[in-house]
Design a protein around this motif. Structure first.
Motif, short mmCIF file in Angstrom:
data_model
loop_
_atom_site.label_atom_id
_atom_site.label_comp_id
_atom_site.label_asym_id
_atom_site.label_seq_id
_atom_site.Cartn_x
_atom_site.Cartn_y
_atom_site.Cartn_z
N UNK A 162 46.87 54.31 95.91
CA UNK A 162 46.51 55.80 95.32
C UNK A 162 46.01 56.71 96.79
N UNK A 163 45.06 56.00 97.34
CA UNK A 163 44.52 56.76 98.40
C UNK A 163 45.32 56.93 99.61
N UNK A 164 46.28 55.95 99.79
CA UNK A 164 47.25 56.07 101.00
C UNK A 164 48.45 57.28 100.40
N UNK A 165 48.76 57.20 99.24
CA UNK A 165 49.76 58.33 98.95
C UNK A 165 49.04 59.46 98.93
N UNK A 166 47.78 59.84 98.79
CA UNK A 166 47.12 61.11 98.94
C UNK A 166 46.87 61.81 100.36
N UNK A 167 47.33 60.70 101.31
CA UNK A 167 46.86 61.11 102.69
C UNK A 167 48.00 60.77 103.75
N UNK A 168 49.24 60.82 103.34
CA UNK A 168 50.60 60.44 104.14
C UNK A 168 50.55 61.10 105.29
N UNK A 169 50.53 62.52 105.10
CA UNK A 169 50.54 63.41 106.35
C UNK A 169 49.44 62.89 107.25
N UNK A 170 48.21 62.71 107.16
CA UNK A 170 47.18 62.28 108.07
C UNK A 170 47.57 61.13 108.81
N UNK A 171 48.02 60.27 107.78
CA UNK A 171 48.43 58.94 108.63
C UNK A 171 49.41 58.94 109.58
N UNK A 172 50.59 60.01 109.04
CA UNK A 172 51.85 59.86 109.91
C UNK A 172 51.52 60.95 111.15
N UNK A 173 50.47 61.71 111.16
CA UNK A 173 50.41 62.51 112.32
C UNK A 173 49.48 61.59 113.29
N UNK A 174 48.41 60.97 112.97
CA UNK A 174 47.92 60.06 113.62
C UNK A 174 48.62 59.15 114.25
N UNK A 175 49.57 58.24 113.47
CA UNK A 175 50.34 57.54 113.92
C UNK A 175 51.23 57.84 115.19
N UNK A 176 51.78 59.17 115.15
CA UNK A 176 52.68 59.93 115.71
C UNK A 176 51.91 60.05 117.34
N UNK A 177 50.60 60.41 117.06
CA UNK A 177 49.87 60.88 118.17
C UNK A 177 49.50 59.50 119.03
N UNK A 178 49.13 58.36 118.64
CA UNK A 178 48.75 57.24 118.96
C UNK A 178 50.12 56.53 119.55
N UNK A 187 50.77 58.21 123.04
CA UNK A 187 49.74 57.87 123.82
C UNK A 187 50.04 56.29 124.48
N UNK A 188 50.47 55.56 123.65
CA UNK A 188 50.79 53.99 124.01
C UNK A 188 52.10 54.00 124.87
N UNK A 189 53.07 54.77 124.47
CA UNK A 189 54.04 54.83 125.03
C UNK A 189 54.21 55.33 126.50
N UNK A 190 53.07 56.45 126.78
CA UNK A 190 53.05 56.97 127.99
C UNK A 190 52.34 55.97 128.78
N UNK A 191 51.24 54.93 128.10
CA UNK A 191 50.66 54.11 128.96
C UNK A 191 51.58 53.03 129.45
N UNK A 192 52.60 52.55 128.51
CA UNK A 192 53.43 51.35 128.78
C UNK A 192 54.54 52.05 129.97
N UNK A 193 54.78 53.43 129.77
CA UNK A 193 55.54 53.72 130.85
C UNK A 193 54.88 53.77 132.29
#
Length: 106
Positions: free
Chosen positions: A53-69, A72-78
């Protein structure tokens, strides 16, 4: 989807600059982007939102954080792949120069 295409193009360009496998580098870039996004969302969900239930309440927050990370990780690998390829090229040039000095013309 456009972000994934841009990542693939960037990694293909890196592969072309250094004479590496185009498909391998594109897969590394796209795999890094997707994998890091998946792992970030998974770890964040486990640590901060242990109930569904807590996860479904904050899907956008998780998606934005995951996209940002993921970015950054892709730039690091590059950057790491670029430095590795440049170092390999420098070593080949030094080896070639050394063989020219000492008369080894292999």
């Amino acid at each position: 989807m456009l972000l994934i295409i841009f990542i693939a193009i960037a990694f293909i360009g890196l592969a072309r600059m250094h004479g590496k496998s185009l498909w391998l580098y594109a897969l590394i870039g796209v795999g890094t982007a997707f994998g890091s996004q998946l792992m970030t969302g998974f770890v964040y969900g486990l640590i901060f939102h242990p109930t569904p239930q807590e996860i479904s309440d904050s899907e956008m927050e998780i998606a934005l954080l995951a996209a940002g990370v993921s970015i950054l990780i892709t730039i690091l690998v590059y950057t790491l792949l670029r430095r590795k390829a440049e170092k390999e090229e420098r070593l080949k040039e030094e080896e070639y120069a050394g063989s020219q000095i000492f008369g080894n013309h292999d």
